[in-house]
Design an enzyme around this catalytic site. Structure first.
Site, PDB file in Angstrom:
ATOM      1  N   MET A 192       0.846  -1.173   0.000  1.00 12.30           N
ATOM      2  CA  MET A 192       0.000   0.000   0.000  1.00 12.30           C
ATOM      3  C   MET A 192       0.893   1.239   0.000  1.00 12.30           C
ATOM      4  SD  MET A 192      -2.938   1.205   2.692  1.00 12.30           S
ATOM      5  CE  MET A 192      -1.940   1.322   4.152  1.00 12.30           C
ATOM      6  N   PRO A 193       1.059   1.909  -1.139  1.00 13.49           N
ATOM      7  CA  PRO A 193       1.872   3.113  -1.181  1.00 13.49           C
ATOM      8  C   PRO A 193       1.217   4.256  -0.411  1.00 13.49           C
ATOM      9  CG  PRO A 193       1.496   2.265  -3.386  1.00 13.49           C
ATOM     10  CD  PRO A 193       0.613   1.509  -2.465  1.00 13.49           C
ATOM     11  N   TYR A 194       2.061   5.055   0.218  1.00  8.22           N
ATOM     12  CA  TYR A 194       1.627   6.265   0.901  1.00  8.22           C
ATOM     13  C   TYR A 194       2.528   7.397   0.419  1.00  8.22           C
ATOM     14  CZ  TYR A 194       1.101   9.813   4.487  1.00  8.22           C
ATOM     15  OH  TYR A 194       0.902  10.998   5.130  1.00  8.22           O
TER      16      TYR A 194
END
Length: 73
Positions: free
Chosen positions: A1-3
């Site tokens: 999950m990229p942030y």
């Protein structure tokens, strides 16, 4: 999950501009890294100019120095 956290100075970015940033960053992560856009999080922090510095100077002083430098060319 990229942030991804984008920090910009608080100078009137419109909701439309912010939406474009969010969509563009998400699209970039999908295209380059194959990330799932449904799990990609993008936040935008707007920082007051008093709290932003460049080159050891408050941003307004830095900009003034750059303008003076360019005018002297």
């Amino acid at each position: 999950m990229p942030y991804v956290n984008i920090r910009i100075t608080r100078e009137g970015a419109t909701p439309e501009q912010k939406a474009e940033l969010i969509g563009g960053v998400t699209d970039l992560l999908v295209r380059v890294l194959g990330k799932n856009p449904a799990t990609t999080v993008v936040t935008i922090d707007e920082i007051d100019l008093d709290n932003w510095g460049i080159g050891g100077l408050p941003v307004l002083d830095y900009r003034a120095a750059q303008t003076a430098k360019e005018a002297g060319r």
